[in-house]
Write a protein that holds these residues in place. Structure first.
Motif, PDB file in Angstrom:
ATOM      1  N   LYS A  55       0.836  -1.195   0.000  1.00  0.00           N
ATOM      2  CA  LYS A  55       0.000   0.000   0.000  1.00  0.00           C
ATOM      3  C   LYS A  55       0.874   1.250   0.000  1.00  0.00           C
ATOM      4  O   LYS A  55       2.050   1.207   0.361  1.00  0.00           O
ATOM      5  CB  LYS A  55      -0.917   0.019   1.233  1.00  0.00           C
ATOM      6  N   TRP A  56       0.258   2.361  -0.402  1.00  0.00           N
ATOM      7  CA  TRP A  56       0.931   3.650  -0.386  1.00  0.00           C
ATOM      8  C   TRP A  56       0.157   4.599   0.512  1.00  0.00           C
ATOM      9  O   TRP A  56      -1.068   4.685   0.416  1.00  0.00           O
ATOM     10  CB  TRP A  56       1.042   4.221  -1.796  1.00  0.00           C
ATOM     11  N   GLU A  57       0.883   5.285   1.389  1.00  0.00           N
ATOM     12  CA  GLU A  57       0.259   6.203   2.336  1.00  0.00           C
ATOM     13  C   GLU A  57       0.687   7.631   2.026  1.00  0.00           C
ATOM     14  O   GLU A  57       1.746   7.869   1.444  1.00  0.00           O
ATOM     15  CB  GLU A  57       0.648   5.828   3.769  1.00  0.00           C
ATOM     16  N   ILE A  58      -0.149   8.581   2.435  1.00  0.00           N
ATOM     17  CA  ILE A  58       0.116  10.002   2.234  1.00  0.00           C
ATOM     18  C   ILE A  58       0.612  10.580   3.557  1.00  0.00           C
ATOM     19  O   ILE A  58       0.058  10.275   4.621  1.00  0.00           O
ATOM     20  CB  ILE A  58      -1.156  10.754   1.798  1.00  0.00           C
ATOM     21  N   THR A  59       1.649  11.391   3.498  1.00  0.00           N
ATOM     22  CA  THR A  59       2.170  12.021   4.707  1.00  0.00           C
ATOM     23  C   THR A  59       2.072  13.533   4.606  1.00  0.00           C
ATOM     24  O   THR A  59       2.269  14.115   3.536  1.00  0.00           O
ATOM     25  CB  THR A  59       3.638  11.631   4.962  1.00  0.00           C
ATOM     26  N   LEU A  60       1.738  14.147   5.721  1.00  0.00           N
ATOM     27  CA  LEU A  60       1.724  15.597   5.869  1.00  0.00           C
ATOM     28  C   LEU A  60       2.720  15.924   6.962  1.00  0.00           C
ATOM     29  O   LEU A  60       2.467  15.631   8.136  1.00  0.00           O
ATOM     30  CB  LEU A  60       0.318  16.094   6.237  1.00  0.00           C
ATOM     31  N   ASP A  61       3.872  16.479   6.572  1.00  0.00           N
ATOM     32  CA  ASP A  61       4.976  16.690   7.524  1.00  0.00           C
ATOM     33  C   ASP A  61       5.319  15.389   8.245  1.00  0.00           C
ATOM     34  O   ASP A  61       5.463  15.357   9.473  1.00  0.00           O
ATOM     35  CB  ASP A  61       4.612  17.783   8.548  1.00  0.00           C
ATOM     36  N   HIS A  62       5.390  14.314   7.489  1.00  0.00           N
ATOM     37  CA  HIS A  62       5.787  12.994   7.991  1.00  0.00           C
ATOM     38  C   HIS A  62       4.736  12.338   8.897  1.00  0.00           C
ATOM     39  O   HIS A  62       4.990  11.276   9.464  1.00  0.00           O
ATOM     40  CB  HIS A  62       7.136  13.066   8.718  1.00  0.00           C
ATOM     41  N   ARG A  63       3.573  12.965   9.049  1.00  0.00           N
ATOM     42  CA  ARG A  63       2.471  12.329   9.777  1.00  0.00           C
ATOM     43  C   ARG A  63       1.536  11.678   8.763  1.00  0.00           C
ATOM     44  O   ARG A  63       1.191  12.280   7.745  1.00  0.00           O
ATOM     45  CB  ARG A  63       1.696  13.351  10.617  1.00  0.00           C
ATOM     46  N   ARG A  64       1.093  10.470   9.073  1.00  0.00           N
ATOM     47  CA  ARG A  64       0.250   9.751   8.132  1.00  0.00           C
ATOM     48  C   ARG A  64      -1.160  10.347   8.084  1.00  0.00           C
ATOM     49  O   ARG A  64      -1.775  10.581   9.121  1.00  0.00           O
ATOM     50  CB  ARG A  64       0.177   8.270   8.514  1.00  0.00           C
ATOM     51  N   LEU A  65      -1.639  10.579   6.877  1.00  0.00           N
ATOM     52  CA  LEU A  65      -3.000  11.066   6.679  1.00  0.00           C
ATOM     53  C   LEU A  65      -3.993   9.975   7.083  1.00  0.00           C
ATOM     54  O   LEU A  65      -3.748   8.793   6.858  1.00  0.00           O
ATOM     55  CB  LEU A  65      -3.201  11.435   5.200  1.00  0.00           C
ATOM     56  N   LYS A  66      -5.115  10.392   7.685  1.00  0.00           N
ATOM     57  CA  LYS A  66      -6.140   9.434   8.093  1.00  0.00           C
ATOM     58  C   LYS A  66      -7.490   9.813   7.503  1.00  0.00           C
ATOM     59  O   LYS A  66      -7.741  10.971   7.151  1.00  0.00           O
ATOM     60  CB  LYS A  66      -6.229   9.351   9.620  1.00  0.00           C
ATOM     61  N   THR A  67      -8.385   8.822   7.409  1.00  0.00           N
ATOM     62  CA  THR A  67      -9.736   9.050   6.898  1.00  0.00           C
ATOM     63  C   THR A  67     -10.584   9.682   7.998  1.00  0.00           C
ATOM     64  O   THR A  67     -10.180   9.715   9.164  1.00  0.00           O
ATOM     65  CB  THR A  67     -10.382   7.723   6.468  1.00  0.00           C
ATOM     66  N   PRO A  68     -11.788  10.182   7.667  1.00  0.00           N
ATOM     67  CA  PRO A  68     -12.669  10.741   8.705  1.00  0.00           C
ATOM     68  C   PRO A  68     -12.983   9.751   9.824  1.00  0.00           C
ATOM     69  O   PRO A  68     -13.223  10.173  10.961  1.00  0.00           O
ATOM     70  CB  PRO A  68     -13.933  11.102   7.916  1.00  0.00           C
ATOM     71  N   ASN A  69     -12.980   8.446   9.521  1.00  0.00           N
ATOM     72  CA  ASN A  69     -13.254   7.438  10.551  1.00  0.00           C
ATOM     73  C   ASN A  69     -12.002   6.990  11.301  1.00  0.00           C
ATOM     74  O   ASN A  69     -12.055   6.067  12.116  1.00  0.00           O
ATOM     75  CB  ASN A  69     -13.937   6.212   9.942  1.00  0.00           C
ATOM     76  N   GLY A  70     -10.859   7.635  11.019  1.00  0.00           N
ATOM     77  CA  GLY A  70      -9.640   7.352  11.765  1.00  0.00           C
ATOM     78  C   GLY A  70      -8.760   6.260  11.197  1.00  0.00           C
ATOM     79  O   GLY A  70      -7.756   5.891  11.811  1.00  0.00           O
ATOM     80  N   LYS A  71      -9.099   5.743  10.022  1.00  0.00           N
ATOM     81  CA  LYS A  71      -8.246   4.731   9.402  1.00  0.00           C
ATOM     82  C   LYS A  71      -7.038   5.400   8.744  1.00  0.00           C
ATOM     83  O   LYS A  71      -7.133   6.544   8.285  1.00  0.00           O
ATOM     84  CB  LYS A  71      -9.021   3.953   8.336  1.00  0.00           C
ATOM     85  N   VAL A  72      -5.928   4.690   8.702  1.00  0.00           N
ATOM     86  CA  VAL A  72      -4.767   5.211   7.974  1.00  0.00           C
ATOM     87  C   VAL A  72      -5.132   5.270   6.491  1.00  0.00           C
ATOM     88  O   VAL A  72      -5.575   4.285   5.904  1.00  0.00           O
ATOM     89  CB  VAL A  72      -3.526   4.321   8.181  1.00  0.00           C
ATOM     90  N   PHE A  73      -4.980   6.438   5.892  1.00  0.00           N
ATOM     91  CA  PHE A  73      -5.321   6.642   4.487  1.00  0.00           C
ATOM     92  C   PHE A  73      -4.270   5.943   3.628  1.00  0.00           C
ATOM     93  O   PHE A  73      -3.094   6.297   3.660  1.00  0.00           O
ATOM     94  CB  PHE A  73      -5.345   8.141   4.180  1.00  0.00           C
ATOM     95  N   SER A  74      -4.693   4.944   2.868  1.00  0.00           N
ATOM     96  CA  SER A  74      -3.747   4.214   2.018  1.00  0.00           C
ATOM     97  C   SER A  74      -4.422   3.841   0.719  1.00  0.00           C
ATOM     98  O   SER A  74      -5.630   3.599   0.670  1.00  0.00           O
ATOM     99  CB  SER A  74      -3.242   2.952   2.726  1.00  0.00           C
ATOM    100  N   VAL A  75      -3.632   3.824  -0.351  1.00  0.00           N
ATOM    101  CA  VAL A  75      -4.130   3.456  -1.670  1.00  0.00           C
ATOM    102  C   VAL A  75      -3.183   2.409  -2.260  1.00  0.00           C
ATOM    103  O   VAL A  75      -2.011   2.332  -1.884  1.00  0.00           O
ATOM    104  CB  VAL A  75      -4.229   4.681  -2.600  1.00  0.00           C
ATOM    105  N   PRO A  76      -3.654   1.599  -3.184  1.00  0.00           N
ATOM    106  CA  PRO A  76      -2.836   0.503  -3.705  1.00  0.00           C
ATOM    107  C   PRO A  76      -1.969   0.872  -4.893  1.00  0.00           C
ATOM    108  O   PRO A  76      -1.360   0.002  -5.500  1.00  0.00           O
ATOM    109  CB  PRO A  76      -3.892  -0.538  -4.115  1.00  0.00           C
TER     110      PRO A  76
END
Length: 279
Positions: A44-65
């Protein structure tokens, strides 16, 4: 994989301007990060904002394949200059919806929605009052309808009044199998694009690379553009609506194509370390 230059992605996805924000009264919040980036975590690929992982509104780690989709989403966050205007961030919204699934939809739910939408497709309703408009519709829409029939080996009627045209069982079955060949993320994006265009046919034409997003939007807006040519338009307002629709469809197509390409691509060896910041 589908390859789009970064500048092209930014131009398609960035529709923010002072007039846009003022007229649509979007809720915004101040940008709280300096840099955006992506990082690979297993497959999976995750998005970082200043090295913090982006999360969805429900608190899941935002990741795309897909790396490409991750880069596009990072670019979308990077285009938020002083404020974050999430209603214009269509890629992020599409992926959030697919991951959180707030409506608890199944793939079959989405396919049923798409099949029920088909009889109301904009392209299947020709004007029964204005001769000039009907001639324009026949000229612009008929090639897409003919392409659709040939591509899926179906026959589809059109309506010349307010009654929806019939859609036979064979057509529904063929389209159901076609739509179900896509994963949930892609189906969610297809639904989003269909609602933007008011046309499953135009969305399919974009998915099959028969049309570019801006061409599909112009065909979807054909009657409106015809009326505007006769009665005039409000400066910048209609162009803004057109740009917003194009960005919605472009985002949908990017999600769909990266999903389809992922399924068809050969497996690649996992690199020892992969990071690609956007600054």
């Amino acid at each position: 994989m589908l390859a789009l230059p970064r500048n092209t992605l930014l131009s398609l996805l960035k529709t923010r301007c002072p007039n846009c924000l003022k007229q649509k009264n979007y809720a915004t919040r101040k940008r709280f990060y300096r840099n955006t980036g992506i990082v690979q975590n297993e497959n999976k690929w995750e998005i970082t904002l200043d090295h913090r992982r982006l999360k969805t509104p429900n608190g899941k780690v935002f990741s795309v394949p897909s790396e490409q989709l991750a880069r596009a989403i990072a670019a979308e966050w990077d285009t938020q200059i002083e404020t974050i205007t999430q209603p214009t961030m269509h890629l992020t919204s599409l992926c959030n919806t697919a991951m959180d699934n707030p409506g608890k939809c199944t793939p079959h739910d989405i396919v049923n929605f798409l099949l029920e939408y088909l009889p109301t497709d904009t392209l299947l309703f020709f004007s029964d009052e204005e001769v000039e408009l009907r001639a324009l519709q026949e000229k612009k829409w008929t090639p897409i309808i003919e392409w659709f029939q040939k591509r899926f080996n179906v026959t589809q009627e059109v309506s010349r009044d307010l009654q929806p045209p019939a859609v036979n069982i064979e057509t529904r079955a063929i389209l159901a199998r076609h739509f179900l060949s896509y994963d949930f993320t892609a189906l969610n994006a297809i639904s989003f694009g269909v609602e933007a265009l008011k046309s499953p046919l135009l969305m399919l034409a974009c998915m099959e690379r028969r049309l570019e997003p801006h061409e599909a939007v112009m065909l979807a807006r054909l009657e409106e553009e015809y009326q505007l040519a006769r009665w005039g338009r409000v400066p910048w307002a209609h162009e803004l609506n057109q740009a917003d629709l194009t960005s919605r469809v472009a985002a949908s197509i990017l999600v769909i194509h990266t999903s389809a390409d992922r399924h068809s691509a050969k497996s690649k060896a996992k690199p020892s370390e992969t990071t690609a910041p956007f600054t």
